[in-house]
Design an enzyme around this catalytic site. Structure first.
Site, PDB file in Angstrom:
ATOM      1  N   ARG A  61      -2.540  -1.366   3.692  1.00  0.00           N
ATOM      2  CA  ARG A  61      -3.101  -0.733   2.678  1.00  0.00           C
ATOM      3  C   ARG A  61      -4.374  -1.052   2.154  1.00  0.00           C
ATOM      4  NH1 ARG A  61      -1.042  -1.931  -1.515  1.00  0.00           N
ATOM      5  NH2 ARG A  61       0.175  -3.685  -1.076  1.00  0.00           N
ATOM      6  N   LYS A 201       3.420   4.709  -0.178  1.00  0.00           N
ATOM      7  CA  LYS A 201       3.175   4.060  -1.422  1.00  0.00           C
ATOM      8  C   LYS A 201       2.484   5.012  -2.512  1.00  0.00           C
ATOM      9  CE  LYS A 201       5.086  -0.060  -0.539  1.00  0.00           C
ATOM     10  NZ  LYS A 201       6.242  -0.222  -1.228  1.00  0.00           N
ATOM     11  N   HIS A 220      10.673  -1.954  -7.207  1.00  0.00           N
ATOM     12  CA  HIS A 220      10.102  -2.378  -5.628  1.00  0.00           C
ATOM     13  C   HIS A 220      11.300  -3.321  -5.196  1.00  0.00           C
ATOM     14  CE1 HIS A 220       6.935  -4.436  -3.135  1.00  0.00           C
ATOM     15  NE2 HIS A 220       7.748  -3.223  -2.276  1.00  0.00           N
ATOM     16  N   SER A 238       6.702  -9.568  -0.106  1.00  0.00           N
ATOM     17  CA  SER A 238       6.691  -9.700   1.401  1.00  0.00           C
ATOM     18  C   SER A 238       7.087 -11.239   1.798  1.00  0.00           C
ATOM     19  CB  SER A 238       5.430  -9.150   1.940  1.00  0.00           C
ATOM     20  OG  SER A 238       5.406  -9.307   3.221  1.00  0.00           O
ATOM     21  N   LYS A 242      13.671 -10.112   1.413  1.00  0.00           N
ATOM     22  CA  LYS A 242      14.228  -8.601   0.578  1.00  0.00           C
ATOM     23  C   LYS A 242      15.148  -8.077   1.520  1.00  0.00           C
ATOM     24  CE  LYS A 242      11.125  -6.194  -0.962  1.00  0.00           C
ATOM     25  NZ  LYS A 242      10.943  -4.997  -0.478  1.00  0.00           N
ATOM     26  N   THR A 243      14.595  -7.454   2.824  1.00  0.00           N
ATOM     27  CA  THR A 243      15.163  -6.753   3.751  1.00  0.00           C
ATOM     28  C   THR A 243      16.493  -7.358   4.482  1.00  0.00           C
ATOM     29  OG1 THR A 243      13.045  -5.685   4.221  1.00  0.00           O
ATOM     30  CG2 THR A 243      14.624  -5.471   5.785  1.00  0.00           C
ATOM     31  N   ASP A 257      13.409  -0.744  -0.008  1.00  0.00           N
ATOM     32  CA  ASP A 257      12.078  -1.119  -0.473  1.00  0.00           C
ATOM     33  C   ASP A 257      11.923  -0.464  -1.957  1.00  0.00           C
ATOM     34  OD1 ASP A 257       9.556  -2.148  -0.214  1.00  0.00           O
ATOM     35  OD2 ASP A 257       8.759  -0.117  -0.060  1.00  0.00           O
ATOM     36  N   ARG A 322       4.823  -2.734  12.085  1.00  0.00           N
ATOM     37  CA  ARG A 322       5.871  -1.974  11.362  1.00  0.00           C
ATOM     38  C   ARG A 322       6.583  -0.906  12.512  1.00  0.00           C
ATOM     39  NH1 ARG A 322       6.491  -3.167   5.465  1.00  0.00           N
ATOM     40  NH2 ARG A 322       4.720  -4.233   4.735  1.00  0.00           N
TER      41      ARG A 322
END
Length: 536
Positions: A61, A201, A220, A238, A242-243, A257, A322
């Site tokens: 981004r 996003k 988030h 990040s 989390k994932t 997410d 990704r």
């Protein structure tokens, strides 16, 4: 204008000001988008059937190129310290020039939805000039049933034209890249970047603007739910896990997410996942790895060998490689994207200073304090002379996507925690026994054991101690976990060195929070680390 595929006859591109002599491909599915992307040379097919695309200059981004229209509707409501303003005149010029740029081009249109709860859903029309971008966003957002497309009425329109270059003088841009959000009229313009994550996003940013006024908390976070309906939310930046930690074979994945939390419970904003693949392995993350070998998945900036096989250990293009895939590619994913009110909130941090315990119980005030702080730490880089970790504070665990002031989200979260009696835990997946370079990464087995005890409620029955630095409650012993690891100071060879490092981190927390002190209750200010020590 040749129109192909399923479309909404009630509102076409002509009504939106787009007049093109090219073909307009409405709501093409994966098979047709593959054919278009491959035929146009936009992407290649991997040995396992996924679609691999490269994004060129922008491999992530561009937050410095993101702008919000400043008008009478947004002027007093946007957190301008965190959001760049663009004038109505500049936005309108950009809009007109991008519409003109689209003339004569083939376009791809997807009619999709942000939000699995129909009461708060955001119908979104995404117009792109690239077929693989159309497949990407089709994977990431919620795909309406065909019967609902005829009556589809977008509340948000995204126009993504990577080949259009913004003019700083004419459009108020910083560079030739620009992401411009008109929150009043529901339009997002994306120019000069091939990075597909900007579309995803942008939807999140708009939902972060709209939902608080509906008393819905945009988050988030990842989320899952157990067999008994015991939902859990995982906040984290990040690299905090989390994932990974929300992907539990014994629990149903709601999403990885972005979620909302309102009167009906929690709900996924998306219909897919956008997972990092750098150093991805079948052993560590088998479910995510399996998606990279499926038709329909989009791989972004992943290096392929001569046979078209992905090399996930190769970060030569970017560390931000990704994969984007529909949520149903994960075996235990929710079919509805919804779950009851959470019973547990997990705030993840990867503390590279080696100070924080592996888990701590938070009061509602402490939860708001740590939510507004949004702390994690990056490890030392490869640059010569850089030997210490770097603290990162991203408020609400997602500052780049927050149009409103953080306290709007923090107060709403605090109210929901109190209303539903949610247990809040801070989980450190970072370092123990010393800082990065001296200590070791927190054992994943210990983290999973502590997390399981928090989620099933048994951890609440443990004996706790008050942490001298942060004031939160830390369990003294937990079955299956080395007792020593629960007391970070005892894992260091030199206790005085730990104390010095702890004070350093406490000071960083206090300095970072100064910008919020005038907007929060005294009880939240009192939840700051080190206050008791300072008073004594």
């Amino acid at each position: 204008m040749q129109e192909l595929g399923v479309r909404n006859p009630a509102l076409g591109l002509t009504e939106m000001g787009i007049n093109t002599s090219g073909a307009v491909r409405y709501n093409f599915a994966a098979e047709a988008l593959y054919e278009e992307a491959l035929g146009r040379g936009e992407a290649v097919k991997t040995a396992h059937g996924a679609l691999r695309a490269l994004t060129g200059q922008h491999t992530g981004r561009s937050p410095k190129d993101k702008f919000v229209v400043r008008d009478e509707n947004t002027d007093g409501a946007i957190w301008w310290d965190n959001n760049k303003a663009v004038s109505r005149e500049h936005f309108d010029a950009l809009h007109a020039d991008m519409l003109a740029h689209a003339a004569g081009r083939d376009l791809f249109v997807q009619d999709l939805v942000g939000g699995a709860d129909r009461d708060y859903a955001l119908p979104t029309r995404v117009i792109t000039e690239l077929a693989w971008h159309s497949l990407f966003i089709r994977n990431l957002l919620i795909r309406p049933e065909e019967k609902d497309l005829a009556a589809f009425a977008p509340k948000l329109t995204i126009i993504d034209l990577p080949t259009f270059k913004a003019d700083p003088a004419r459009h108020g841009a910083r560079t030739e890249t620009m992401i411009a959000c008109d929150l009043t009229r529901g339009i997002v313009l994306i120019a000069g970047t091939y990075y597909a994550g900007e579309m995803k996003k942008s939807v999140f940013t708009v939902l972060n603007w709209l939902l608080p006024s509906e008393k819905v908390m945009p988050m988030h976070c990842s989320a899952n739910v157990g067999p008994a309906g015991d939902a859990a939310v995982f906040f984290g930046l990040s690299g905090t896990g989390k994932t990974t930690l929300s992907a539990d074979p014994n629990r149903t994945l709601i999403g990885d997410d972005e979620h909302g939390w309102g009167e009906n419970g929690i709900f996924n904003f998306e219909g897919g996942c956008y997972a990092k693949t750098i150093r991805l392995s079948a052993e560590a993350e088998p479910e995510i790895y399996a998606t990279t070998q499926r038709f329909g998945t989009v791989l972004e900036n992943v290096v392929l060998d001569a046979n078209g096989v992905p090399d996930f250990n190769d970060g030569s293009l970017t560390e931000n490689t990704r994969c984007a895939y529909p949520l149903h590619f994960i075996p235990n994913a929710s079919e509805t994207g919804r779950a009851p009110h959470p019973k547990t909130i997990i705030m993840l941090t990867a503390d590279a200073f080696g100070v924080m315990p592996p888990i701590a119980k938070l009061t509602p005030d402490q939860a708001m304090y740590h939510f507004l702080s949004g702390y994690t730490a990056k490890v030392a880089g490869t640059e010569r002379g850089v030997t210490e970790p770097e603290a990162t504070f991203s408020t609400c665990f997602g500052a780049p996507f927050m149009p409103r002031h953080p306290t709007v989200y923090g107060n709403l979260l605090k109210e929901l925690i109190a209303e539903h009696g949610v247990d809040c835990w801070l989980v450190n997946t970072g370092w123990t026994g010393g800082a990065y370079g001296e200590g070791r990464r927190m054992p994943i087995k210990a983290t999973r054991t502590l997390l399981a005890a928090a989620l099933d409620g048994s951890l609440k029955d443990a004996l706790f101690r008050r942490d001298d630095n942060f004031g939160f409650q830390v369990p003294v012993s937990v079955p299956g976990v080395d007792t020593k690891i629960l007391d970070p100071r005892s894992t260091w060879a030199n206790g005085a060195a730990y104390d010095k490092q702890a004070q350093k981190l406490v000071d960083m927390f206090i300095t970072n929070f100064e910008k919020f002190e005038d907007q929060v209750d005294g009880s939240v200010r009192d939840a700051a680390p080190g206050l008791k020590v300072a008073a004594e």
